[in-house]
Design an enzyme around this catalytic site. Structure first.
Site, PDB file in Angstrom:
ATOM      1  N   LYS A  26       0.883  -1.181   0.000  1.00 49.55           N
ATOM      2  CA  LYS A  26       0.000   0.000   0.000  1.00 49.55           C
ATOM      3  C   LYS A  26       0.912   1.219   0.000  1.00 49.55           C
ATOM      4  O   LYS A  26       1.801   1.338   0.855  1.00 49.55           O
ATOM      5  CB  LYS A  26      -0.908   0.022   1.229  1.00 49.55           C
ATOM      6  CG  LYS A  26      -1.764   1.300   1.263  1.00 49.55           C
ATOM      7  CD  LYS A  26      -2.884   1.225   2.293  1.00 49.55           C
ATOM      8  CE  LYS A  26      -2.460   1.739   3.643  1.00 49.55           C
ATOM      9  NZ  LYS A  26      -3.611   1.954   4.552  1.00 49.55           N
ATOM     10  N   ARG A  67     -10.525  -2.036   6.837  1.00 49.28           N
ATOM     11  CA  ARG A  67      -9.628  -3.026   7.467  1.00 49.28           C
ATOM     12  C   ARG A  67      -9.344  -2.678   8.923  1.00 49.28           C
ATOM     13  O   ARG A  67      -9.103  -3.557   9.761  1.00 49.28           O
ATOM     14  CB  ARG A  67      -8.362  -3.249   6.641  1.00 49.28           C
ATOM     15  CG  ARG A  67      -7.388  -2.062   6.464  1.00 49.28           C
ATOM     16  CD  ARG A  67      -6.521  -1.839   7.670  1.00 49.28           C
ATOM     17  NE  ARG A  67      -5.213  -1.343   7.375  1.00 49.28           N
ATOM     18  CZ  ARG A  67      -4.509  -0.568   8.172  1.00 49.28           C
ATOM     19  NH1 ARG A  67      -5.028  -0.131   9.320  1.00 49.28           N
ATOM     20  NH2 ARG A  67      -3.289  -0.214   7.862  1.00 49.28           N
ATOM     21  N   SER A 108      -6.986  10.469  18.085  1.00 48.08           N
ATOM     22  CA  SER A 108      -5.590  10.801  17.807  1.00 48.08           C
ATOM     23  C   SER A 108      -4.940  11.394  19.050  1.00 48.08           C
ATOM     24  O   SER A 108      -4.031  12.216  18.962  1.00 48.08           O
ATOM     25  CB  SER A 108      -5.516  11.760  16.622  1.00 48.08           C
ATOM     26  OG  SER A 108      -6.452  12.799  16.792  1.00 48.08           O
ATOM     27  N   GLY A 155      -6.583   3.762  18.039  1.00 45.64           N
ATOM     28  CA  GLY A 155      -6.102   5.055  17.548  1.00 45.64           C
ATOM     29  C   GLY A 155      -4.593   5.203  17.541  1.00 45.64           C
ATOM     30  O   GLY A 155      -4.039   5.973  16.762  1.00 45.64           O
ATOM     31  N   THR A 156      -3.904   4.476  18.419  1.00 42.82           N
ATOM     32  CA  THR A 156      -2.462   4.691  18.572  1.00 42.82           C
ATOM     33  C   THR A 156      -1.682   3.863  17.549  1.00 42.82           C
ATOM     34  O   THR A 156      -1.591   2.652  17.676  1.00 42.82           O
ATOM     35  CB  THR A 156      -2.033   4.349  20.015  1.00 42.82           C
ATOM     36  OG1 THR A 156      -2.721   5.237  20.894  1.00 42.82           O
ATOM     37  CG2 THR A 156      -0.534   4.515  20.209  1.00 42.82           C
ATOM     38  N   ASP A 157      -1.154   4.566  16.542  1.00 36.09           N
ATOM     39  CA  ASP A 157      -0.414   3.897  15.483  1.00 36.09           C
ATOM     40  C   ASP A 157       0.910   4.598  15.198  1.00 36.09           C
ATOM     41  O   ASP A 157       1.502   4.431  14.140  1.00 36.09           O
ATOM     42  CB  ASP A 157      -1.278   3.811  14.209  1.00 36.09           C
ATOM     43  CG  ASP A 157      -1.789   5.193  13.779  1.00 36.09           C
ATOM     44  OD1 ASP A 157      -1.462   6.197  14.451  1.00 36.09           O
ATOM     45  OD2 ASP A 157      -2.501   5.268  12.767  1.00 36.09           O
ATOM     46  N   LYS A 211       1.705   8.697  20.511  1.00 39.06           N
ATOM     47  CA  LYS A 211       0.245   8.709  20.728  1.00 39.06           C
ATOM     48  C   LYS A 211      -0.106   7.816  21.923  1.00 39.06           C
ATOM     49  O   LYS A 211       0.613   6.854  22.211  1.00 39.06           O
ATOM     50  CB  LYS A 211      -0.490   8.188  19.498  1.00 39.06           C
ATOM     51  CG  LYS A 211      -0.593   9.177  18.336  1.00 39.06           C
ATOM     52  CD  LYS A 211      -1.571   8.617  17.313  1.00 39.06           C
ATOM     53  CE  LYS A 211      -1.597   9.389  16.039  1.00 39.06           C
ATOM     54  NZ  LYS A 211      -2.415   8.718  15.013  1.00 39.06           N
ATOM     55  N   GLY A 213      -4.525  -2.495  18.434  1.00 41.21           N
ATOM     56  CA  GLY A 213      -4.578  -2.584  16.963  1.00 41.21           C
ATOM     57  C   GLY A 213      -3.725  -1.506  16.333  1.00 41.21           C
ATOM     58  O   GLY A 213      -4.106  -0.340  16.296  1.00 41.21           O
TER      59      GLY A 213
HETATM   60  P1  NAD Z   1     -10.292  12.035  12.821  1.00 39.35           P
HETATM   61  O1  NAD Z   1      -9.326  13.147  12.619  1.00 39.35           O
HETATM   62  O2  NAD Z   1     -11.483  11.944  11.944  1.00 39.35           O
HETATM   63  O3  NAD Z   1     -10.816  12.063  14.340  1.00 39.35           O
HETATM   64  C1  NAD Z   1      -9.902  12.275  15.401  1.00 39.35           C
HETATM   65  C2  NAD Z   1     -10.524  11.847  16.708  1.00 39.35           C
HETATM   66  O4  NAD Z   1      -9.579  12.075  17.759  1.00 39.35           O
HETATM   67  C3  NAD Z   1     -11.770  12.624  17.098  1.00 39.35           C
HETATM   68  O5  NAD Z   1     -12.602  11.798  17.894  1.00 39.35           O
HETATM   69  C4  NAD Z   1     -11.203  13.764  17.919  1.00 39.35           C
HETATM   70  O6  NAD Z   1     -12.155  14.349  18.788  1.00 39.35           O
HETATM   71  C5  NAD Z   1     -10.135  13.011  18.692  1.00 39.35           C
HETATM   72  N1  NAD Z   1      -9.077  13.869  19.198  1.00 39.35           N
HETATM   73  C6  NAD Z   1      -8.372  14.806  18.520  1.00 39.35           C
HETATM   74  N2  NAD Z   1      -7.478  15.396  19.337  1.00 39.35           N
HETATM   75  C7  NAD Z   1      -7.627  14.830  20.562  1.00 39.35           C
HETATM   76  C8  NAD Z   1      -7.003  15.008  21.829  1.00 39.35           C
HETATM   77  N3  NAD Z   1      -6.030  15.903  21.993  1.00 39.35           N
HETATM   78  N4  NAD Z   1      -7.398  14.238  22.858  1.00 39.35           N
HETATM   79  C9  NAD Z   1      -8.382  13.312  22.697  1.00 39.35           C
HETATM   80  N5  NAD Z   1      -9.019  13.098  21.526  1.00 39.35           N
HETATM   81  C10 NAD Z   1      -8.638  13.857  20.478  1.00 39.35           C
HETATM   82  O7  NAD Z   1      -9.428  10.699  12.755  1.00 39.35           O
HETATM   83  P2  NAD Z   1      -9.908   9.197  12.429  1.00 39.35           P
HETATM   84  O8  NAD Z   1      -9.785   8.955  10.971  1.00 39.35           O
HETATM   85  O9  NAD Z   1     -11.190   8.941  13.093  1.00 39.35           O
HETATM   86  O10 NAD Z   1      -8.733   8.367  13.134  1.00 39.35           O
HETATM   87  C11 NAD Z   1      -8.621   8.341  14.544  1.00 39.35           C
HETATM   88  C12 NAD Z   1      -7.262   7.794  14.921  1.00 39.35           C
HETATM   89  O11 NAD Z   1      -7.134   6.457  14.431  1.00 39.35           O
HETATM   90  C13 NAD Z   1      -6.084   8.557  14.340  1.00 39.35           C
HETATM   91  O12 NAD Z   1      -5.108   8.699  15.350  1.00 39.35           O
HETATM   92  C14 NAD Z   1      -5.557   7.643  13.239  1.00 39.35           C
HETATM   93  O13 NAD Z   1      -4.180   7.815  13.010  1.00 39.35           O
HETATM   94  C15 NAD Z   1      -5.862   6.281  13.846  1.00 39.35           C
HETATM   95  N6  NAD Z   1      -5.948   5.186  12.881  1.00 39.35           N
HETATM   96  C16 NAD Z   1      -5.425   3.987  13.261  1.00 39.35           C
HETATM   97  C17 NAD Z   1      -5.485   2.910  12.393  1.00 39.35           C
HETATM   98  C18 NAD Z   1      -4.948   1.579  12.832  1.00 39.35           C
HETATM   99  O14 NAD Z   1      -4.857   0.670  11.997  1.00 39.35           O
HETATM  100  N7  NAD Z   1      -4.658   1.390  14.088  1.00 39.35           N
HETATM  101  C19 NAD Z   1      -6.047   3.073  11.116  1.00 39.35           C
HETATM  102  C20 NAD Z   1      -6.627   4.308  10.785  1.00 39.35           C
HETATM  103  C21 NAD Z   1      -6.569   5.372  11.672  1.00 39.35           C
END
Ligand code: NAD
Length: 323
Positions: free
Chosen positions: A67, A112, A201, A222-224, A228, A294
């Protein structure tokens, strides 16, 4: 060679198919049949973009590819309708090296990621789980909720978000799924939830050890990235911890903090694929807290891309080109 354009993916790729594909590749990883290549991620010094590659090879599913993509922070403001996350999956024939498919990767990344927490719920959550707790209300949260509710007979959803104005996404998604939704404070969320998904995030702990009651399954999604953090490290210390890939979990996943502070060791973290394969029993008791870290691996992207190619072919919607 087959092309599946980005705009065709939402219609073709069901969350069921994504869960099956991701579950299978997690199993293959735990058997040693599939492995991820080192991730490349570069600030390219243009458009403030981060660009990179996540690849791997699944010998069991005969899926080889990469990817390519990343994050272009100005897309939304500069180009109407164009998201900041942009990625494309390239699949190759492992017998010949010839390209097999080019597939839009944006929708598939969301699918995914939702599939990964759903697989963890399928294998680790208590069978009698009734209340789903959502921490986070961004783009991904709706996908995570939709895939999660297919795994247990959830009766309602509770949610919390750092930005309360975004909570309508959770309310709307729960309504679409026919489930009541309530916005709550974190202590209530922890007290009532059987399964909690964190998808933010955040870079500091939101969910604390004291919030989570015995028997809960927590999927930290969220932690990737290094730095984070969504949950208190003490929560991992109190939980049975599982992940997609241990090396990522301890370096860029939620476990980075608990390992750094000595609360758990790398050897305490089990691969979810081992539970899928039946070589790890999974949850040890109804009272245990299970936690899935995850982190997101390239093989997940390849698995759903291969799946959507098959779905496109079956639906007569695959675009074939001579290459
Ligand atoms: P998004 O930008 O649409 O949403 C961000 C989210 O984080 C919202 O709920 C927002 O309110 C919250 N947020 C922002 N700043 C914050 C803070 N300081 N404290 C607490 N919460 C806070 O993003 P998304 O597309 O929904 O993705 C969310 C997270 O998931 C991102 O960190 C992204 O990198 C991660 N992610 C992980 C994977 C994985 O495979 N593990 C895949 C995709 C995305």
């Amino acid at each position: 060679m087959i092309i599946v354009p980005e705009k065709a993916c939402p219609e073709l790729m069901t969350l069921d198919a994504a869960v099956e594909a991701v579950e299978a590749v997690f199993g293959a990883m735990a058997r040693g049949d599939a492995y991820n290549f080192p991730v490349v991620r570069e600030a390219i010094g243009h458009a403030d973009a981060l660009y990179g590659f996540k690849g791997g090879f699944d010998r069991a599913g005969l899926t080889l590819g990469v990817k390519a993509g990343g994050y272009w922070p100005h897309n939304l403001e500069r180009y109407e309708g164009l998201g900041n996350h942009q990625s494309t999956v390239f699949l190759f024939d492992p017998d010949t090296g010839r390209p097999v498919a080019v597939v839009g990767g944006n929708y598939l990344t969301a699918a995914r990621t939702a599939a990964a927490s759903a697989v963890s719920i399928r294998h680790l959550a208590r069978k009698d789980s009734k209340v789903l707790g959502m921490v986070g209300a961004g783009h991904q949260s709706a996908f995570q909720m939709r895939a999660a509710v297919q795994q247990r007979d959830f009766e309602r959803v509770v949610g919390w978000n750092f930005h309360p104005e975004m909570l309508s996404r959770l309310a709307d998604t729960a309504a679409e799924l026919g489930l009541p939704f309530q916005a709550v404070e974190l202590d209530q969320l922890g007290a009532e939830s059987d399964v909690i998904i964190t998808i933010t995030s955040s870079s500091s702990p939101i969910l604390k050890r004291e919030h989570v009651r015995p028997g809960t399954h927590v999927a930290c999604m969220g932690t990737d990235t290094k730095g984070k953090q969504e949950v208190e490290a003490e929560l991992l210390g109190a939980a049975e911890v599982f992940t997609d890939e241990v090396a990522q979990s301890v370096s860029i996943g939620e476990a980075q903090h608990a390992v750094a502070s000595g609360l758990i060791a790398e050897g305490d973290i089990a691969q979810i694929g081992a539970v899928v394969n039946g070589t790890h029993a999974g949850r040890s008791s109804a009272e245990a807290i299970t936690l899935f870290d995850g982190t997101g691996v390239g093989l997940q992207d390849l698995a759903v891309a291969a799946s959507v190619v098959r779905l496109a072919q079956a639906a007569g919607k695959a675009i074939e080109v001579e290459f």
